[in-house]
Design an enzyme around this catalytic site. Sequence first.
Site, PDB file in Angstrom:
ATOM      1  N   HIS A 140      -1.992 -11.264   6.691  1.00  0.00           N
ATOM      2  CA  HIS A 140      -0.682 -11.930   6.654  1.00  0.00           C
ATOM      3  C   HIS A 140      -0.610 -12.802   7.906  1.00  0.00           C
ATOM      4  O   HIS A 140      -1.133 -12.421   8.956  1.00  0.00           O
ATOM      5  CB  HIS A 140       0.486 -10.967   6.765  1.00  0.00           C
ATOM      6  CG  HIS A 140       0.576  -9.888   5.740  1.00  0.00           C
ATOM      7  ND1 HIS A 140      -0.099  -8.707   5.845  1.00  0.00           N
ATOM      8  CD2 HIS A 140       1.318  -9.799   4.604  1.00  0.00           C
ATOM      9  CE1 HIS A 140       0.207  -7.933   4.810  1.00  0.00           C
ATOM     10  NE2 HIS A 140       1.064  -8.564   4.038  1.00  0.00           N
ATOM     11  N   ASP A 150       0.344 -10.843  10.955  1.00  0.00           N
ATOM     12  CA  ASP A 150      -0.597  -9.857  11.530  1.00  0.00           C
ATOM     13  C   ASP A 150      -1.474 -10.524  12.559  1.00  0.00           C
ATOM     14  O   ASP A 150      -1.849  -9.914  13.552  1.00  0.00           O
ATOM     15  CB  ASP A 150      -1.628  -9.287  10.543  1.00  0.00           C
ATOM     16  CG  ASP A 150      -1.127  -8.967   9.179  1.00  0.00           C
ATOM     17  OD1 ASP A 150       0.009  -8.516   9.084  1.00  0.00           O
ATOM     18  OD2 ASP A 150      -1.911  -9.151   8.221  1.00  0.00           O
ATOM     19  N   ASP A 168       4.018   4.799  -0.798  1.00  0.00           N
ATOM     20  CA  ASP A 168       2.780   4.015  -0.714  1.00  0.00           C
ATOM     21  C   ASP A 168       2.028   4.466   0.546  1.00  0.00           C
ATOM     22  O   ASP A 168       2.144   3.853   1.601  1.00  0.00           O
ATOM     23  CB  ASP A 168       3.193   2.530  -0.617  1.00  0.00           C
ATOM     24  CG  ASP A 168       2.055   1.571  -0.899  1.00  0.00           C
ATOM     25  OD1 ASP A 168       1.016   2.003  -1.414  1.00  0.00           O
ATOM     26  OD2 ASP A 168       2.229   0.368  -0.603  1.00  0.00           O
TER      27      ASP A 168
HETATM   28  C1  XLS Z   1       2.368  -3.449   0.430  1.00  0.00           C
HETATM   29  C2  XLS Z   1       1.356  -4.383  -0.025  1.00  0.00           C
HETATM   30  C3  XLS Z   1       0.937  -5.412   1.012  1.00  0.00           C
HETATM   31  C4  XLS Z   1       0.209  -6.526   0.340  1.00  0.00           C
HETATM   32  C5  XLS Z   1       0.123  -7.777   1.134  1.00  0.00           C
HETATM   33  O1  XLS Z   1       2.640  -2.437  -0.188  1.00  0.00           O
HETATM   34  O2  XLS Z   1       0.262  -3.664  -0.499  1.00  0.00           O
HETATM   35  O3  XLS Z   1       0.193  -4.821   2.003  1.00  0.00           O
HETATM   36  O4  XLS Z   1      -1.089  -6.148  -0.008  1.00  0.00           O
HETATM   37  O5  XLS Z   1       1.368  -8.279   1.455  1.00  0.00           O
HETATM   38 NI    NI Z   2       0.748  -1.420  -0.833  1.00  0.00          NI
END
Ligand code: XLS
Ligand code: NI
Length: 436
Positions: free
Chosen positions: A100, A103, A306
């Site tokens: 990103h 990042d 997640d």
């Molecule tokens: C979040 C997402 C993120 C994407 C990129 O849950 O997985 O990390 O892969 O924005």
């Molecule tokens: Ni994710």
Amino acid sequence: MAAFSDIPQIQFEGPDSDNPLAFRYYNPDEMIEGKSMKDHLRFSVVYWHTFRANGSDPFGAPTLNRPWEDGTDSVENAQNRVRVAFEFMEKLQAPFYAFHDRDIAPEGDSMAESHDNLDKIADVLEEEQKRTGIKLLWGTANMFSNPRFMHGAATSCNADVFAFAAGQVKKAMEVTLRLGGENYVFWGGREGYMNLYNTDMKREMDHLGQFLNMAVAYADEIGFKGTFLIEPKPKEPTKHQYDSDAAACINFLRAYGLMDRFKLNIETNHATLAGHTMMHELDYAGAQDCLGSIDANTGDLLLGWDTDQFPTDIYLTTQCMMAILKHGGLGDGGVNFDAKVRRESIDPIDLFHAHIGGMDAFARGLKIAAAIRAEGGLQQFVDERYSSWDTGIGAQIESGKHDFNSLSTYMLDKGEADPNTSGRQEMLENHINRFI
Ligand code: XLS
Ligand code: NI
Ligand code: NI
């Protein structure tokens, strides 16, 4: 300056090796179904988890030891981090990475300053890509962390936020193009709603469709030829995200005329949050010719969010690779480890163990899936299961030669339909186990 000077480049040593810093299954040049493992899997390291995660969670402070960090949010620290990242990826033999915008470079006090910071980091990324040959799988814009995006980005109730998001994606696409990125990802971090009482869902979805069409138009303007990818996720951080699963995304892409430029980036933990298996999401996307790339990770059945853990389950990777091989591979996509070490795994070397495990698990899944395909028994069973469609009435229906009148006449004459065959689920589960 070297951050991992005591760690050698990770090599393939075969299944009998007891060296924790070696691959047992990932043998980059080994050929499978006429293609090297390296080209099948196209492993990618994510910048955000691997180089920006610090071990903090909603309940606790950072835990991870990252001796190369100077603790500031300076451009200099960010540039130094790029060198560390490439040292890591080179030692890991990872051919790709993904990021990103936020990042890799600190966000400035204005959009102009943020753009400027990004350019200064892209200079170093470009240098390091040249030095190592490591390539950018995809770039994306973080439009979920900054408070301005609290109501969403392209789906915000506030038009200025939409405009800011457009400026941010414009720049992220330019940087992705400059660095030779093969794809550009949209994960709708806050593109959804918390509550329908305050939400005009139709208007928000129309805005998102419009936004993505603007991205396509801008790609054409600057000559970005890479694939756009949407990454489905049903919830978190919002209660409902508009890109909730593969089927919802594909419907969205069709509705807004985006099918020819977009594919999907399917993530394991998102599939399970949506109540699907990863294999289901991959097979669905593949069936619609929308399988672009994968974010490889795994959730934890006992933790309902997640968790982005590294994949080590051979059944999971086998199922992933069965679906991926079935649909002709990942093309310009890759196996992108959107995964992070646990906050108790505090040492830099844990990053190696984590990635080696994920790469070996996928290499093994690839080999098992290829062996299942080569043996052919499973496919033969499926072919036979559908054989009534190959000749006679089935073949006539598939080729469009029937309607309700003719089928009704056919069945009134025949009397009864008798699908007198077993699904053999247990036998097939045992069959798969023979290869694991
Ligand atoms: C979040 C997402 C993120 C994407 C990129 O849950 O997985 O990390 O892969 O924005
Ligand atoms: Ni994710
Ligand atoms: Ni992801």
